[in-house]
Every structure is written in C-alpha cells, then in structure tokens.
Design a protein around this motif. Structure first.
Motif, PDB file in Angstrom:
ATOM      1  N   UNK A 167      -3.010  11.072  -2.747  1.00 46.16           N
ATOM      2  CA  UNK A 167      -3.507   9.802  -3.223  1.00 46.16           C
ATOM      3  C   UNK A 167      -3.794   8.980  -2.015  1.00 46.16           C
ATOM      4  N   UNK A 168      -4.681   8.313  -2.217  1.00 46.78           N
ATOM      5  CA  UNK A 168      -5.142   7.333  -1.164  1.00 46.78           C
ATOM      6  C   UNK A 168      -5.352   5.916  -1.663  1.00 46.78           C
ATOM      7  N   UNK A 169      -4.527   5.161  -1.355  1.00 53.57           N
ATOM      8  CA  UNK A 169      -4.681   3.415  -1.679  1.00 53.57           C
ATOM      9  C   UNK A 169      -5.418   2.779  -0.493  1.00 53.57           C
ATOM     10  N   UNK A 215      -4.724  -1.692   5.942  1.00 49.52           N
ATOM     11  CA  UNK A 215      -5.331  -1.736   4.456  1.00 49.52           C
ATOM     12  C   UNK A 215      -5.676  -0.414   4.116  1.00 49.52           C
ATOM     13  N   UNK A 216      -5.046   0.743   4.602  1.00 53.45           N
ATOM     14  CA  UNK A 216      -5.298   2.115   4.027  1.00 53.45           C
ATOM     15  C   UNK A 216      -4.087   2.982   4.053  1.00 53.45           C
ATOM     16  N   UNK A 217      -3.953   3.484   3.145  1.00 52.81           N
ATOM     17  CA  UNK A 217      -2.707   4.498   2.820  1.00 52.81           C
ATOM     18  C   UNK A 217      -2.961   5.692   3.782  1.00 52.81           C
ATOM     19  N   UNK A 218      -3.969   5.848   4.374  1.00 48.01           N
ATOM     20  CA  UNK A 218      -4.310   7.271   4.973  1.00 48.01           C
ATOM     21  C   UNK A 218      -3.832   6.907   6.808  1.00 48.01           C
ATOM     22  N   UNK A 219      -3.589   5.422   7.028  1.00 49.65           N
ATOM     23  CA  UNK A 219      -3.192   5.311   8.086  1.00 49.65           C
ATOM     24  C   UNK A 219      -1.563   5.214   8.317  1.00 49.65           C
ATOM     25  N   UNK A 220      -1.000   5.088   9.403  1.00 49.16           N
ATOM     26  CA  UNK A 220       0.420   5.129   9.527  1.00 49.16           C
ATOM     27  C   UNK A 220       0.945   4.100   8.615  1.00 49.16           C
ATOM     28  N   UNK A 221       2.056   4.601   8.046  1.00 51.13           N
ATOM     29  CA  UNK A 221       2.752   3.567   6.923  1.00 51.13           C
ATOM     30  C   UNK A 221       3.478   2.443   7.375  1.00 51.13           C
ATOM     31  N   UNK A 252       0.815  -1.070   0.123  1.00 47.15           N
ATOM     32  CA  UNK A 252      -0.052  -0.058  -0.185  1.00 47.15           C
ATOM     33  C   UNK A 252       1.058   0.972  -0.001  1.00 47.15           C
ATOM     34  N   UNK A 253       1.636   1.264   0.868  1.00 43.11           N
ATOM     35  CA  UNK A 253       2.548   2.493   1.085  1.00 43.11           C
ATOM     36  C   UNK A 253       3.321   2.770  -0.211  1.00 43.11           C
ATOM     37  N   UNK A 254       4.192   1.865  -0.892  1.00 45.84           N
ATOM     38  CA  UNK A 254       4.991   2.139  -1.929  1.00 45.84           C
ATOM     39  C   UNK A 254       4.027   2.283  -3.189  1.00 45.84           C
ATOM     40  N   UNK A 255       3.038   1.629  -3.291  1.00 41.76           N
ATOM     41  CA  UNK A 255       2.350   1.864  -4.373  1.00 41.76           C
ATOM     42  C   UNK A 255       1.696   3.214  -4.444  1.00 41.76           C
ATOM     43  N   UNK A 256       1.268   3.839  -3.404  1.00 41.20           N
ATOM     44  CA  UNK A 256       0.610   5.176  -3.172  1.00 41.20           C
ATOM     45  C   UNK A 256       1.988   6.260  -3.539  1.00 41.20           C
ATOM     46  N   UNK A 257       3.187   5.974  -3.088  1.00 41.24           N
ATOM     47  CA  UNK A 257       4.399   6.917  -3.661  1.00 41.24           C
ATOM     48  C   UNK A 257       4.400   6.688  -4.990  1.00 41.24           C
ATOM     49  N   UNK A 258       4.204   5.410  -5.708  1.00 43.48           N
ATOM     50  CA  UNK A 258       4.576   5.241  -6.955  1.00 43.48           C
ATOM     51  C   UNK A 258       3.441   5.992  -7.982  1.00 43.48           C
ATOM     52  N   UNK A 259       2.375   5.828  -7.404  1.00 40.38           N
ATOM     53  CA  UNK A 259       1.235   6.450  -8.113  1.00 40.38           C
ATOM     54  C   UNK A 259       1.492   7.997  -8.326  1.00 40.38           C
TER      55      UNK A 259
END
Length: 736
Positions: free
Chosen positions: A237-239, A502-508, A219-226
C-alpha cells in the motif's frame, strides 16, 4: 546552537514557503487532480434515516444513466475486513473515523451514512445516477436530540494523556461559602470542517498493490488502516498526500469516502476518483461535538479564586467518536484553592464526532474565559488584573512544574500593543455613532506534545542536503521550516536543502495533529544532522581537512555522500518506535505541564439597532516557544483567530431534533468568516524556547483559536451590557 555558513541563523527568519510557487502557479496537484488511464468517477448515496436496516435498494434507474459502470451496495460490494476497536497498542486503529463496515452491512447508523456508490465514466453521470438510487428502510428508534439526552450523560472515560476529570480540594463546598460567585451555563453547537479542499481520494489497484492519493493528515496510519481493511500487506500500500488543502482535524481519520473509493477501484478494476461535495463533507465526515458546560467560580473580595468548577456534556456516536478534553484549560490556567472538573458524554445515532482545531480546548476556553470575565465584573477588578492575580507558579491540580510558561509577559506585551489601558471599565460606555464599542480579553492555551518520527538525511559532496520524512503538509509550511532547521544544523545555505515528504514510501512520521508535527519531526531532523556532523568530523580528521566545508571534506575522502537515519520502518523498528513514543508521552505527562499560551485582545462594534457585530481590531501575544519561521507561524496563528471568529459569530450546524438530519450542509447555509468579517490582526510572539522541546518549539497550529470566542463574547458584553453564553452570537440574541 544553530548555524549557517555565513554565520546568520535561518531559524526564526520569515522565509517564503518552498511550495508557494507550485501552489500559486497551479503546479501543485491535489488528491483529485491525478489522472490515470481509464480513470472513473464515483458518487456516494447517503442514507435518509438516522437508524434502521436497508430492506431494498432499487438501482435500475441509476444503472441506466449513460456512462454508469456499476452501482455498489451491500448486496454486491467486495468484502472488507471490519475496523478494529481503537487501542493505544496499535495506533493505526485510532485512524478509523467510525466502526462501520461500509457497504458490507445493511445497518444504518446515522442520517448521511453512505449506503451505495455509483461509479461512472464522468463525475456528472455518477452524481446524476446517485440521485436516482432508491433505498427502502425498516426504521428503528433513533436518539438524535442532544439537548434532550443531556440529563442521561455518563462520565467520560479518561486516559493518561487525556483525563476525563480532575479534583483538588472540595470545590463545591468552597463555592457554597465564597463571598463572590459566578455560576453559569454555556453552550456551543456542532461545528463542521470546511477546508478549502474538500475530502478527496484517487485509488488505483495494480494486482494486489494499492496506490492512494488522499487528502489525509495521517499518511502512515492511513496506510496501515487500508492494509488492514483490504487484507493486503502494508508494503503493498502506498499513500501519497504531498499537498493537502487544509485539514483542521477533519482529515486526520479515515472516513467513508476514502474506504469506498478504494473498494470501488477493487470492484471495477479501474482507477476511481471520489471527490466529496460540500454536502458530503457535512454528512459523511465527523464534526465537532456540541457541548453544554457549567462554570462556577468562587472568589474572595480581593479576587483570589477559592473555587473553580467546570463540567461539560458532549456527544459521541454508537459507532465511534473522539473524546473532547473540554475542561482541560480549567485544570491548568488558574491557581484556585479548590478545583473540580468533570466531563460527560451522551451517545446518539449521529455521525461520530471527531477532532476539530484544538478539540475540547477551543470550546472549553469559551466557557471558562467568559466566566472569568463575568467574575471580574462582579468584583470590579480589571479582567487582565484578575487573571494575573490567579496566575499559578505550578500546575494547579498536581503541582507539576511548568516546562515553560510566560503568560504574564504575553499579557503585558499584548495589553501594551493593543492599548488596553484606554478601555473604560463600564459596559455600554463607549459609542461611535450607531455603533456600541467594546473591548474584550481572554487567555489562549493548548497543550504541547512530542511524538516520534523516522527521518533520513543525506549530505552530498556537491553541498546539497536531502531530508526525507513522510510528514504531511497542509499549508502550514512544515517543509519550509524543516529545511531551515536542517540548513542551520549542517551549516549549508537554505537553497541547498531539499525536503521530500507526503509519501508513505518515505520514513514514517507522526500525523499532522495536536500541534505536534513540527516539533516531532524537528527532533528527528536535528538528531540525524547531529549524526552527520559527527561523521563529517571523523572524515575531516582522517583526511586532514578540519575546518573545511562539507564539500571539500567529502571530496577529499572520495565519498559521494553520507547518510544518517533516525528510527526504522522495519516491523521491529516500528514496534520499538511506538514503544518509545508512548513511553516518552507518558513520561512527559508525569514530569511536566507543557503548553503554548497567549493573550487575545479584541475590539468589537455592535449596531445598537440591528445587533450586527463587527470585530474591528485584534491583538494577540503568544508564548509558543521558539518561532522557527515568523511568516508561517504568524499565518497559522492568524488562521486560528479567523476560525475562532467564525465559532463566535457564525458557525452552527442546524440539526433537526426529530430526524438527526443536518439542515444546512453547505456553505450557503453554514456560514464561515469572509474577508469583510476579519479585521487587521496584530500578532506578537515572545520567541522564548521551551528547554524541554526540540529547538524549544511548543507549536502554533491550534493555540490561536483557543480563547477567541470568549474574547469576542466579553467584548460584546462590554459594548452592550448583554452577556451571551450560547454560541454563535447572532444579532437576534442581542436585540431580544
């Protein structure tokens, strides 16, 4: 010491998964099950050449299909930022499955690369239209034959975590003079991920804010990638991936479906759902590389290894691919006087290879453990005894201490439970009617690592606890075990703990891969709970409530809740966390040899006339450190064994050596084990903690598959007298 209010430990108990009711009643919504107003559906158009340039795309027939909204190609798609080259300095760059800038280039790099996408009102219309897109190509010379390119392989580059080669002494010279030797070639084919949930993405843009529901392990790395690819701030961005229907490494990276779904949503201004078909998964998602391996062993007449050589050739792509630590088990398992390992790669015009459950170790252990069994036969020594005679006290290559290793105990336990002492040593000596019966054994091995995760924990005055961390749940039960850990650490009932994930809004958090997520998150949960406990003690002293419950202490202090955090998601906090993580990994690598290990014992039955193989019985004993939840851990270990049965007997991507096209890209042609193929699997764990890991956890997600294929191959040899060194072991290889 962990504790609960009633004095009994929750850690170690076989507690049911907290997401079980949602999944079994249909309440869990996966990535392709989120509805939005105006939702559209997308379908990919794959390239039909392995290398070339697009000269024309005819979309007229596709656009005429009722319900089609648009057909996006490199001629009309929005521009993307190209992916950055992978670098440890920016770990989000490692999440890109390939270096291709999808639908922003006329270049084709593999057969199956998406070259267009159809967006329509319904999935049926999108798929019908996708089949009508006609693409013309200028074909360019392509290199697609792995076997033919094997002689052209070059040395694989290594890194501090994953060395490409290792050496102790002069293994080749020792092999040349050894009294007893085995020198054999082993091959494994390309393997594909076939998770219960195919890859899926639902993408929604609201202005420059992006929401993505994706079946990701990262989740965390996909968010950064997007954020990088679409040129928006990461905060925009929220994944979300609260439920992922299996991953096994195939969902750890950003593949074309995810990027193109987001691209299509931006182009149309409407929500887009892109659910890959089984064929799409085979053609547009990376797979496990094929391999060709050599294992050469030399021993004295007493069975002590004097030489161990393990070399491998795997493949990568011109546009990406993950290295495979194929020879890693050979660097750790046996106390040979002289050792040489080397890994090489060929570069082909194929879909980039990627991680698949126990990458490198799964296929490398097949060759090594088969060769050890073969050497036992040459020496006339029991295969278990040969392994024990060569069990090292320290890491064989560099002499580092094992942080924890109880392989001898695992073998003793497994042999006793399986009844290994009843095995007749002679091949083809046991028969039951038409069935030839054999027993095989092999060692399981997988390295253990701990990264970093950010966590917050809240203890409320009503006695409830909330754990927040953006980790991934793919069915392994991580939310359940983290609740057990937090409940024990804070002395509250299990039912009082709620875990948000399961949410990028949470701590990485760290990605779910490398068998490191549970230990990594556990370390942060324990640290946060420790902070809360100390703060609670301070409040108790101030209010004179020592020895009282958390609820009584907080009520007396007139505090509705207290929070504790580990790590920070600020820019500086993220950089500091990454620096700490890399430093810890390198430091651990230099100090310890850490790994989970175990012993597989299996019985097979082979039809003497047809060559049909049935795995009839299985016992496995593991040293995986502390077991947090016996039910979820044993399920993970059984799952790895089932996947290993598929690797041994069924799984093989059939690739046309002229065109590079996968010829069996579906479950009708690519076979995986079904219920009838799986025997009762007896699992035992020593449950002894590793003192260098949080709660002593070593990890269970991947060690289960390692050694499985070798145990089956060894049992087949014992049953039939035939030594098969090329996977999968299909009936034709046993009757010819």
């Amino acid at each position: 010491m962990t504790r609960t209010v009633d004095g009994e430990h929750l850690v170690g108990q076989p507690i049911d998964r907290i997401d079980g009711p949602a999944k079994t009643t249909g309440g869990a919504r996966f990535s392709a099950e989120h509805a939005y107003p105006g939702l559209t559906h997308a379908a990919l158009v794959p390239a039909t050449v392995s290398r070339g340039r697009i000269t024309a795309i005819d979309t007229a027939a596709a656009a005429a299909v009722p319900g089609v909204i648009t057909v996006l190609t490199h001629g009309n798609a929005p521009k993307l930022n190209p992916p950055k080259r992978p670098t440890p300095a920016n770990l989000s760059t490692l999440v890109s499955g390939t270096q291709v800038n999808y639908l922003n280039t006329d270049e084709v790099h593999w057969d199956g690369q998406p070259v267009a996408v159809v967006v329509a009102e319904t999935s049926h219309a999108a798929r019908e239209a996708a089949a009508l897109v006609h693409v013309s190509y200028e074909r360019l010379p392509a290199v697609v034959d792995f076997a033919a390119e094997e002689p052209n392989a070059v040395a694989q580059k290594g890194n501090p975590v994953m060395p490409g080669s290792a050496k102790k002494g002069d293994a080749d010279a020792a092999l040349a003079v050894a009294p007893v030797t085995v020198d054999a070639r082993y091959t494994t084919p390309q393997h594909h991920h076939n998770a219960l949930e195919p890859h899926a993405t639902t993408a929604v843009w609201q202005g420059d804010e992006l929401t993505v529901h994706d079946s990701t392990q990262s989740i965390t790395w996909l968010r950064k990638h997007l954020a990088l690819r679409f040129g928006v701030p990461e905060a925009k961005v929220r994944v979300l991936a609260p439920f992922v229907g299996g991953g096994f490494g195939g969902k750890g990276f950003a593949w074309p479906g995810t990027i193109i779904a987001v691209l299509a949503a931006r182009a149309t201004g409407r929500p887009v759902r892109l659910l890959l078909t089984r064929e799409d998964v085979h053609r547009a998602v990376g797979a496990r590389t094929p391999s060709a391996q050599r294992v050469a062993l030399g021993a004295d007449t007493g069975g002590r290894l004097t030489a161990l050589v393990h070399t491998s050739v795997t493949r990568t792509s011109r546009v990406g691919g993950q290295p495979e630590q194929v020879t890693a088990p050979a660097q750790h398992l046996y106390d040979a006087t002289n050792i040489r390992t080397a890994q090489s790669q060929t570069t082909l015009d194929w879909m980039p290879n990627t991680s698949m459950r126990a990458p490198g170790d799964a296929i490398g252990s097949f060759a090594l453990e088969s060769a050890i069994d073969e050497l036992a036969g040459e020496l006339g020594i029991d295969p278990v005894e040969l392994r024990m005679r060569n069990e090292p006290e320290r890491n064989p290559i560099d002499g580092k201490r094992f942080s924890h290793r109880m392989l001898r105990e695992a073998y003793a336990l497994g042999a006793r439970r399986f009844g290994w002492e009843n095995r007749s040593p002679e091949p083809r000596s046991t028969r039951d009617g038409r069935w030839l019966v054999g027993m095989g054994v092999a060692t399981a091995y997988h390295p253990a690592m701990q990264f970093t995760a950010n966590v917050t924990v809240r203890l409320a005055a009503d006695g409830t606890v909330t754990v927040r961390c953006g980790f991934q749940e793919m069915g392994m039960g991580n939310a359940t075990v983290q609740a057990q850990i937090a409940a024990d650490a804070l002395g509250v009932p299990f039912e009082a703990v709620r875990v948000e994930y399961g949410d990028s809004a949470l701590p990485a958090s760290v990605m779910a891969g490398g068998s490191m997520q549970t230990s990594t998150v556990a370390g942060s949960v324990l640290a946060a709970c420790g902070k809360l406990t100390r703060r609670l003690s301070t409040l108790a002293r101030r209010t004179g409530m020592q020895g009282r419950t958390p609820t009584e202490i907080l009520t007396a202090a007139r505090v509705p809740f207290i929070d504790a955090a580990v790590g920070s998601d600020t820019r500086l906090g993220a950089l500091a966390g990454q620096a700490r993580m890399l430093a810890k990994v390198v430091r651990d690598q230099r100090t310890w040899a850490k790994a989970a290990c175990g012993a597989h014992f299996c019985e097979v039955r082979v039809d003497a006339d047809t060559g049909e193989v049935r795995v009839s019985r299985w016992t496995a004993a593991f040293d995986v450190g502390r077991v947090i939840n016996r039910k979820t851990a044993f399920s993970q270990l059984r799952g790895g064994i089932v996947m290993g049965i598929g690797m041994a007997l069924f799984e093989e991507a059939l690739v046309d050596r002229r065109t590079g096209r996968i010829m069996n890209p579906s479950l009708s042609g690519y076979h995986v084990p079904v219920h009838a193929d799986v025997p009762p699997i007896d699992i035992a764990c020593l449950d002894e903690p590793d003192p260098t890991m949080p709660l002593g956890i070593l990890g269970v997600g991947e060690v289960g598959i390692t050694g499985v294929a070798a145990a089956i191959a060894n049992a087949i040899h014992h049953a039939t007298g035939s030594r098969i060194r090329d996977l999968p072991i299909t009936p034709d290889k046993l009757v010819t």
